[in-house]
Design an enzyme around this catalytic site. Structure first.
Site, PDB file in Angstrom:
ATOM      1  N   LYS A  72       6.278  86.431  -7.481  1.00 31.39           N
ATOM      2  CA  LYS A  72       6.788  87.726  -6.996  1.00 31.39           C
ATOM      3  C   LYS A  72       8.220  87.876  -7.465  1.00 31.39           C
ATOM      4  O   LYS A  72       9.037  86.981  -7.263  1.00 31.39           O
ATOM      5  CB  LYS A  72       6.747  87.740  -5.460  1.00 31.39           C
ATOM      6  CG  LYS A  72       7.171  89.060  -4.867  1.00 31.39           C
ATOM      7  CD  LYS A  72       5.992  89.989  -4.717  1.00 31.39           C
ATOM      8  CE  LYS A  72       6.390  91.416  -4.459  1.00 31.39           C
ATOM      9  NZ  LYS A  72       6.779  92.191  -5.652  1.00 31.39           N
ATOM     10  N   LYS A  96      13.730  82.220  -2.305  1.00 29.18           N
ATOM     11  CA  LYS A  96      13.739  83.298  -1.305  1.00 29.18           C
ATOM     12  C   LYS A  96      12.385  83.416  -0.593  1.00 29.18           C
ATOM     13  O   LYS A  96      12.324  83.523   0.629  1.00 29.18           O
ATOM     14  CB  LYS A  96      14.075  84.616  -2.010  1.00 29.18           C
ATOM     15  CG  LYS A  96      15.097  85.440  -1.279  1.00 29.18           C
ATOM     16  CD  LYS A  96      15.439  86.699  -2.050  1.00 29.18           C
ATOM     17  CE  LYS A  96      16.731  86.561  -2.806  1.00 29.18           C
ATOM     18  NZ  LYS A  96      17.227  87.834  -3.329  1.00 29.18           N
ATOM     19  N   LYS A 108      10.120  86.624 -12.329  1.00 28.84           N
ATOM     20  CA  LYS A 108      11.107  87.640 -12.750  1.00 28.84           C
ATOM     21  C   LYS A 108      10.817  88.032 -14.190  1.00 28.84           C
ATOM     22  O   LYS A 108      10.342  87.201 -14.972  1.00 28.84           O
ATOM     23  CB  LYS A 108      12.531  87.066 -12.653  1.00 28.84           C
ATOM     24  CG  LYS A 108      13.613  88.109 -12.544  1.00 28.84           C
ATOM     25  CD  LYS A 108      13.565  88.836 -11.206  1.00 28.84           C
ATOM     26  CE  LYS A 108      14.885  89.181 -10.643  1.00 28.84           C
ATOM     27  NZ  LYS A 108      14.895  89.541  -9.247  1.00 28.84           N
ATOM     28  N   THR A 208      16.483  95.672   2.424  1.00 27.98           N
ATOM     29  CA  THR A 208      17.444  94.590   2.182  1.00 27.98           C
ATOM     30  C   THR A 208      18.560  94.638   3.219  1.00 27.98           C
ATOM     31  O   THR A 208      18.880  93.628   3.866  1.00 27.98           O
ATOM     32  CB  THR A 208      18.028  94.704   0.752  1.00 27.98           C
ATOM     33  OG1 THR A 208      16.939  94.624  -0.167  1.00 27.98           O
ATOM     34  CG2 THR A 208      19.034  93.620   0.468  1.00 27.98           C
ATOM     35  N   ASN A 239      23.270 100.527  -2.901  1.00 29.62           N
ATOM     36  CA  ASN A 239      22.074 100.514  -2.053  1.00 29.62           C
ATOM     37  C   ASN A 239      22.235  99.535  -0.873  1.00 29.62           C
ATOM     38  O   ASN A 239      22.064  99.926   0.284  1.00 29.62           O
ATOM     39  CB  ASN A 239      20.860 100.147  -2.915  1.00 29.62           C
ATOM     40  CG  ASN A 239      19.579 100.082  -2.092  1.00 29.62           C
ATOM     41  OD1 ASN A 239      19.257  99.053  -1.520  1.00 29.62           O
ATOM     42  ND2 ASN A 239      18.879 101.194  -2.009  1.00 29.62           N
TER      43      ASN A 239
HETATM   44  P1  NAD Z   1      24.217  98.920  -6.508  1.00 23.47           P
HETATM   45  O1  NAD Z   1      24.396  98.980  -7.977  1.00 23.47           O
HETATM   46  O2  NAD Z   1      23.479  99.995  -5.798  1.00 23.47           O
HETATM   47  O3  NAD Z   1      25.655  98.795  -5.787  1.00 23.47           O
HETATM   48  C1  NAD Z   1      26.638  97.887  -6.181  1.00 23.47           C
HETATM   49  C2  NAD Z   1      27.954  98.317  -5.574  1.00 23.47           C
HETATM   50  O4  NAD Z   1      28.938  97.316  -5.853  1.00 23.47           O
HETATM   51  C3  NAD Z   1      28.499  99.631  -6.109  1.00 23.47           C
HETATM   52  O5  NAD Z   1      29.033 100.395  -5.042  1.00 23.47           O
HETATM   53  C4  NAD Z   1      29.634  99.190  -7.044  1.00 23.47           C
HETATM   54  O6  NAD Z   1      30.655 100.150  -7.134  1.00 23.47           O
HETATM   55  C5  NAD Z   1      30.119  97.977  -6.290  1.00 23.47           C
HETATM   56  N1  NAD Z   1      30.912  97.078  -7.131  1.00 23.47           N
HETATM   57  C6  NAD Z   1      30.760  96.750  -8.428  1.00 23.47           C
HETATM   58  N2  NAD Z   1      31.771  95.949  -8.819  1.00 23.47           N
HETATM   59  C7  NAD Z   1      32.557  95.750  -7.743  1.00 23.47           C
HETATM   60  C8  NAD Z   1      33.745  95.029  -7.495  1.00 23.47           C
HETATM   61  N3  NAD Z   1      34.330  94.332  -8.463  1.00 23.47           N
HETATM   62  N4  NAD Z   1      34.249  95.045  -6.249  1.00 23.47           N
HETATM   63  C9  NAD Z   1      33.678  95.753  -5.266  1.00 23.47           C
HETATM   64  N5  NAD Z   1      32.565  96.464  -5.431  1.00 23.47           N
HETATM   65  C10 NAD Z   1      32.004  96.472  -6.657  1.00 23.47           C
HETATM   66  O7  NAD Z   1      23.548  97.499  -6.233  1.00 23.47           O
HETATM   67  P2  NAD Z   1      22.758  97.015  -4.930  1.00 23.47           P
HETATM   68  O8  NAD Z   1      21.322  97.253  -5.129  1.00 23.47           O
HETATM   69  O9  NAD Z   1      23.444  97.511  -3.703  1.00 23.47           O
HETATM   70  O10 NAD Z   1      22.973  95.441  -5.070  1.00 23.47           O
HETATM   71  C11 NAD Z   1      24.199  94.818  -4.695  1.00 23.47           C
HETATM   72  C12 NAD Z   1      23.971  93.325  -4.608  1.00 23.47           C
HETATM   73  O11 NAD Z   1      22.916  93.073  -3.691  1.00 23.47           O
HETATM   74  C13 NAD Z   1      23.551  92.656  -5.911  1.00 23.47           C
HETATM   75  O12 NAD Z   1      24.063  91.339  -5.925  1.00 23.47           O
HETATM   76  C14 NAD Z   1      22.054  92.601  -5.801  1.00 23.47           C
HETATM   77  O13 NAD Z   1      21.497  91.563  -6.604  1.00 23.47           O
HETATM   78  C15 NAD Z   1      21.912  92.305  -4.326  1.00 23.47           C
HETATM   79  N6  NAD Z   1      20.598  92.626  -3.801  1.00 23.47           N
HETATM   80  C16 NAD Z   1      20.205  93.926  -3.687  1.00 23.47           C
HETATM   81  C17 NAD Z   1      18.942  94.210  -3.216  1.00 23.47           C
HETATM   82  C18 NAD Z   1      18.483  95.620  -3.050  1.00 23.47           C
HETATM   83  O14 NAD Z   1      17.371  95.810  -2.523  1.00 23.47           O
HETATM   84  N7  NAD Z   1      19.233  96.619  -3.447  1.00 23.47           N
HETATM   85  C19 NAD Z   1      18.074  93.157  -2.846  1.00 23.47           C
HETATM   86  C20 NAD Z   1      18.520  91.838  -2.944  1.00 23.47           C
HETATM   87  C21 NAD Z   1      19.796  91.594  -3.416  1.00 23.47           C
END
Ligand code: NAD
Length: 431
Positions: A72, A96, A108, A208, A239
């Site tokens: 997955k 995970k 992946k 998440t 997100n």
């Molecule tokens: P996203 O692209 O929607 O949001 C990322 C955010 O981080 C943006 O607001 C961006 O401006 C900000 N950002 C980028 N560089 C930055 C910095 N230097 N300092 C502060 N903020 C910064 O991504 P997301 O989906 O919210 O994912 C964020 C993290 O969560 C990632 O590590 C991702 O792997 C992890 N994650 C997300 C999900 C999910 O369902 N969205 C699930 C598991 C893990």
């Protein structure tokens, strides 16, 4: 450390504590198998792109481990995707799914342009073009080609892809359609993260962040500090971060700091994350939100607060700033925000860190629920999904906490002990 190696280092650090069900050390062959994927498929796709030329893309699908069930994990479209990255990300998915106890393993996939033998101009063009400037038509063409290539190894009982960086519900719909054509019947369970009308699950979008919220509440309860006026700081407003901030705010928490890639804002009296979101939509960033002061991303992490949510990048809490972090709890929506050295420092300082593989596993857990609903032709309400999510994550939290207390190690080590024990038991039983 290369953040991609964090998962392997996590398992290595937990090795002395990972025992077989009858209390013996983990056999070496189990760890030898966990260091590499069971199966790796890669190849090339050549398609016409928007400028009228043909371009070559390299595609990958790594199935790291399937001892407990089908692989997955997401599919990433990014100019830097490569074989090593996909392997390490699939290893992370194994950790995970094991920590939550899902009947899945880790996988992946990803696609990137092939740059070998290209002129510097063509390389720059492709890096800029893929995937952000690619038209929907070309994206669909690429996705259908990719699906055809990986079709022999994916399927509801084999490997179930999902969205990841720069892929979304539409991409999942194309994969489902192409796969369904190949097998000759409509097969929603081959991917998760689909549009609702094609069998996607309610609650998946927020899963998440909601998972992070549930495990943080469990931590507050465990620490006996759930009745205070808690302050929350959020790094990253995408997100994961934005939805988490709104969930905490709606539950009565005070959001005192928020940042994105352009910088941060804070107000000790509290910010309204719903209004900050509207401001970001209008202006492109959280900065310059009225009624707030500016703060840079480094300072933001060191604000005195109850709960710190790193929701942006890897490697932001390191041995350098860990001694200055003033949060009581760190819960990690992001993947890999804390280095191993920092985890040791935080543990010694009594800061309760809920590691990424537990704190952000809500997404894959609701993906599992989506797959269950598809397999059983069920249609759960959002409340039902959220209640099941809470149950799964709080149970996993409690099992990791038990390992942490019993072995006198951080939750970061304990999560890998718990995942490692499950994988060891499954691997040994299968032989
Ligand atoms: P996203 O692209 O929607 O949001 C990322 C955010 O981080 C943006 O607001 C961006 O401006 C900000 N950002 C980028 N560089 C930055 C910095 N230097 N300092 C502060 N903020 C910064 O991504 P997301 O989906 O919210 O994912 C964020 C993290 O969560 C990632 O590590 C991702 O792997 C992890 N994650 C997300 C999900 C999910 O369902 N969205 C699930 C598991 C893990």
């Amino acid at each position: 450390m290369d953040p991609r190696k964090l998962i392997l280092a996590g398992f290595e650090r937990a090795l002395p504590y990972i025992k077989t069900p009858d209390g013996k050390p983990m056999p070496d062959w189990i760890f030898m198998k966990l260091q590499e994927p069971e199966r790796l498929l890669e190849g090339r796709i050549v398609i016409p792109i928007d400028d009228g030329t043909n371009a070559t893309f390299l595609y990958y699908r790594s199935q790291h481990n399937t001892w407990c069930g089908p692989a997955k994990g997401g599919i990433r479209y990014h100019p830097d995707v490569n074989q090593e990255e996909v392997i390490f990300l699939s290893m992370g998915m194994t950790a995970k799914t094991a920590v939550i106890g899902l009947p899945f393993g880790g996988g992946k996939g990803g696609i990137a342009p092939r740059y070998n033998n290209l002129t510097p101009e063509r390389t720059t063009f492709l890096r800029d073009y893929f995937p952000k400037k690619m038209s929907a038509l070309v994206s669909e063409r690429l996705t259908r080609e990719y699906t055809e290539k990986i079709a022999p190894i994916i399927g509801p009982e084999k490997d179930i892809p999902a969205p990841d960086v720069y892929t979304n519900a539409q991409v999942m719909a194309w994969i489902m359609d192409e796969y369904s054509k190949i097998v000759g019947y409509t097969c929603p369970a081959v991917v998760t993260g689909k549009p609702i009308v094609l069998g996607g699950s309610l609650g998946r979008h927020e899963a998440t962040a909601r998972g992070t919220f549930f495990v943080t509440m469990a931590a507050l309860n465990h620490l006996g500090i759930d009745d205070e006026d808690h302050s929350v700081v959020v790094q990253g407003y995408g997100n994961a971060g934005c939805i988490a901030a709104k969930l905490f705010y709606d539950a009565g928490f005070k959001i005192i700091g928020i940042s994105d890639s352009k910088g941060g804002i804070y107000n000790l009296k509290g910010l309204n994350p719903h209004k900050v979101e509207l401001h970001k939509i209008k202006s492109g960033s959280v900065i310059n939100y009225p009624d707030s002061d500016l703060i840079d991303n480094e300072e933001l992490l060191e604000l005195r607060c109850s709960i710190l949510l790193p929701a942006a990048l890897e490697n932001v809490i390191t041995k350098d700033n860990a001694p200055r972090i003033k949060a009581k709890i760190i819960a990690e929506p992001a993947n890999g925000p804390t280095t191993i050295e920092a985890d040791d420092i935080l543990y010694e300082r009594g800061i309760f860190r809920i590691p990424d593989i537990l704190a952000n596993a809500g997404g894959v857990t609701v993906s599992y629920f989506e797959w269950v609903q598809n397999m059983e032709r069920l249609d759960w309400t959002e409340d039902e999904v959220n209640a099941r999510l809470k149950n799964k994550l709080v149970n996993a939290f409690n099992r990791v906490l038990t390992e942490s207390v019993a072995n006198k190690v951080s939750m970061g080590v304990a999560a890998y002990i718990h995942a490692g024990k499950r994988l060891t038991a499954a691997g040994m039983l299968r032989g």
